[in-house]
Design a protein around this motif. Structure first.
Motif, PDB file in Angstrom:
ATOM      1  N   ASN A 197       0.800  -1.223   0.000  1.00 37.73           N
ATOM      2  CA  ASN A 197       0.000   0.000   0.000  1.00 37.73           C
ATOM      3  C   ASN A 197       0.831   1.270   0.000  1.00 37.73           C
ATOM      4  N   GLY A 198       2.110   1.157   0.353  1.00 40.88           N
ATOM      5  CA  GLY A 198       2.987   2.317   0.431  1.00 40.88           C
ATOM      6  C   GLY A 198       4.428   1.852   0.371  1.00 40.88           C
ATOM      7  N   VAL A 199       5.350   2.699   0.787  1.00 39.12           N
ATOM      8  CA  VAL A 199       6.759   2.342   0.680  1.00 39.12           C
ATOM      9  C   VAL A 199       7.069   1.091   1.496  1.00 39.12           C
ATOM     10  N   ALA A 200       7.879   0.222   0.898  1.00 42.87           N
ATOM     11  CA  ALA A 200       8.394  -0.974   1.561  1.00 42.87           C
ATOM     12  C   ALA A 200       9.913  -0.842   1.544  1.00 42.87           C
ATOM     13  N   ALA A 201      10.510  -0.659   2.713  1.00 44.67           N
ATOM     14  CA  ALA A 201      11.937  -0.378   2.777  1.00 44.67           C
ATOM     15  C   ALA A 201      12.631  -1.351   3.726  1.00 44.67           C
ATOM     16  N   GLY A 202      13.915  -1.595   3.450  1.00 44.03           N
ATOM     17  CA  GLY A 202      14.694  -2.469   4.321  1.00 44.03           C
ATOM     18  C   GLY A 202      14.032  -3.822   4.496  1.00 44.03           C
ATOM     19  N   ALA A 203      13.889  -4.233   5.757  1.00 44.02           N
ATOM     20  CA  ALA A 203      13.253  -5.521   6.036  1.00 44.02           C
ATOM     21  C   ALA A 203      11.811  -5.552   5.550  1.00 44.02           C
ATOM     22  N   GLY A 204      11.173  -4.405   5.453  1.00 46.29           N
ATOM     23  CA  GLY A 204       9.811  -4.356   4.915  1.00 46.29           C
ATOM     24  C   GLY A 204       9.776  -4.783   3.461  1.00 46.29           C
ATOM     25  N   LEU A 209      15.832  -0.678  -0.886  1.00 44.06           N
ATOM     26  CA  LEU A 209      16.761  -1.566  -0.159  1.00 44.06           C
ATOM     27  C   LEU A 209      17.718  -0.685   0.632  1.00 44.06           C
ATOM     28  N   ALA A 210      17.250  -0.205   1.761  1.00 45.10           N
ATOM     29  CA  ALA A 210      17.890   0.911   2.469  1.00 45.10           C
ATOM     30  C   ALA A 210      19.058   0.512   3.361  1.00 45.10           C
ATOM     31  N   PHE A 211      19.459  -0.735   3.358  1.00 49.26           N
ATOM     32  CA  PHE A 211      20.429  -1.227   4.337  1.00 49.26           C
ATOM     33  C   PHE A 211      21.754  -0.459   4.325  1.00 49.26           C
ATOM     34  N   ALA A 212      22.291  -0.175   3.130  1.00 43.12           N
ATOM     35  CA  ALA A 212      23.593   0.489   3.043  1.00 43.12           C
ATOM     36  C   ALA A 212      23.563   1.885   3.654  1.00 43.12           C
ATOM     37  N   ASN A 213      22.399   2.518   3.640  1.00 42.57           N
ATOM     38  CA  ASN A 213      22.289   3.870   4.192  1.00 42.57           C
ATOM     39  C   ASN A 213      22.533   3.907   5.691  1.00 42.57           C
ATOM     40  N   ILE A 214      22.351   2.777   6.357  1.00 41.68           N
ATOM     41  CA  ILE A 214      22.625   2.718   7.798  1.00 41.68           C
ATOM     42  C   ILE A 214      23.767   1.744   8.087  1.00 41.68           C
ATOM     43  N   ALA A 215      24.568   1.480   7.062  1.00 38.46           N
ATOM     44  CA  ALA A 215      25.781   0.673   7.196  1.00 38.46           C
ATOM     45  C   ALA A 215      25.515  -0.705   7.785  1.00 38.46           C
ATOM     46  N   LEU A 216      24.446  -1.336   7.300  1.00 40.35           N
ATOM     47  CA  LEU A 216      24.128  -2.698   7.701  1.00 40.35           C
ATOM     48  C   LEU A 216      23.989  -3.574   6.466  1.00 40.35           C
ATOM     49  N   SER A 217      24.228  -4.854   6.649  1.00 41.62           N
ATOM     50  CA  SER A 217      24.022  -5.800   5.566  1.00 41.62           C
ATOM     51  C   SER A 217      22.536  -6.037   5.359  1.00 41.62           C
ATOM     52  N   CYS A 218      22.208  -6.732   4.274  1.00 44.17           N
ATOM     53  CA  CYS A 218      20.808  -7.052   4.006  1.00 44.17           C
ATOM     54  C   CYS A 218      20.363  -8.221   4.883  1.00 44.17           C
TER      55      CYS A 218
END
Length: 265
Positions: free
Chosen positions: A110-117, A137-146
């Motif tokens: 229904n809306g944005v799906a980011a990272g684990a979402g 796929l926002a993981f790199a923005n917070i310096a975390l792996s997928c």
């Protein structure tokens, strides 16, 4: 502490709708939400009356992944055991439960799906996406792996080259591009999302549930096994589905030139 239920569950006519319900937080995943989501998913997975599962969100977002406010608070408090065991304790069991379902699973994005979402949506069989939604796929923005299975699911949807690009350079992939890439199964006007998903889920819930479940498990098995192992697994699933009441009903209906009525068993 909020008394709002973070994950809603509605079961009607064979369809279980599991809904993220933290719209004020863009349906981000704090510990309470992850625990509630896992409990709801396990409940519907084990419920024989549920023949299709829909995962969706309230408000402007589908789910934006980890609740970073809680994440920062845990970092600052030194509660790293709680922080860095959440993949093992929450995300992995959640996505494993989705993938292991013996019934179809649909993401109504229904809306944005980011990272684990985004990863949770990718784990579903079908992604019906509002034209105002997108994936990040926002993981790199917070310096975390997928996580949450995206290392497995994403490249199978878009190919390795595009998967690594989307992970290295996070951006919002809007609905129309998501459809072109294969992240979305169908894009619909936002105001029609509920109606379209309701119709699709009803059609799946009226289907031969055991056979549909066997199909999704056969595809999952074949993804990381040899061809010979895959066809051997297919044989076991054919034997399983051939013994169902739905198969018998379908054969009888074919011979009498009638439309079969499936009971999901």
């Amino acid at each position: 502490m909020s008394d709002v239920t973070p994950v809603l569950l509605e079961v009607a006519d064979g369809v279980a709708t599991v809904t993220f319900n933290r719209p004020e937080a863009m349906n981000s995943l704090d510990i309470a939400t992850k625990e509630a989501l896992l409990a709801r998913l396990r409940q519907v997975a084990d419920d024989p009356t549920v023949r299709c599962v829909v995962l969706t969100g309230t408000g402007r977002a589908f789910c934006v992944g980890q609740d970073l406010k809680e994440h920062v608070a845990l970092l600052e408090s030194g509660a790293t055991d709680t922080l860095f065991t959440t993949v093992e304790q929450h995300y992995n069991p959640i996505v494993t439960t989705i993938v292991g379902m013996q019934k179809p699973v649909v993401a109504a994005v229904n809306g944005v799906a980011a990272g684990a979402g985004a990863s949770l949506a990718f784990a579903c069989d079908l992604r019906i996406v509002a034209d105002t939604a997108g994936f990040n796929l926002a993981f790199a923005n917070i310096a975390l792996s997928c996580d949450t299975g995206s290392s497995f699911t994403l490249q199978r949807l878009v190919g390795r080259a595009k998967a690594i690009e989307l992970l290295y350079f996070p951006r919002t992939v809007k609905a129309d591009e998501a459809l072109t890439l294969g992240l979305a199964t169908q894009v619909v006007p936002a105001g029609e999302l509920s109606e379209v998903v309701t119709g699709l889920a009803a059609r799946l819930a009226a289907g031969p549930t055991v056979a549909l479940g066997a199909m999704r498990q056969s595809l999952a098995f074949a993804a990381d096994h040899t061809f010979m192992e895959a066809v051997e697994f297919e044989s076991t699933q054919m034997t399983k589905t051939g013994q169902t009441a739905d198969h018998a009903a379908a054969v009888t209906a074919f011979l009498t030139k009638e439309k079969p009525v499936f009971e999901g068993r």
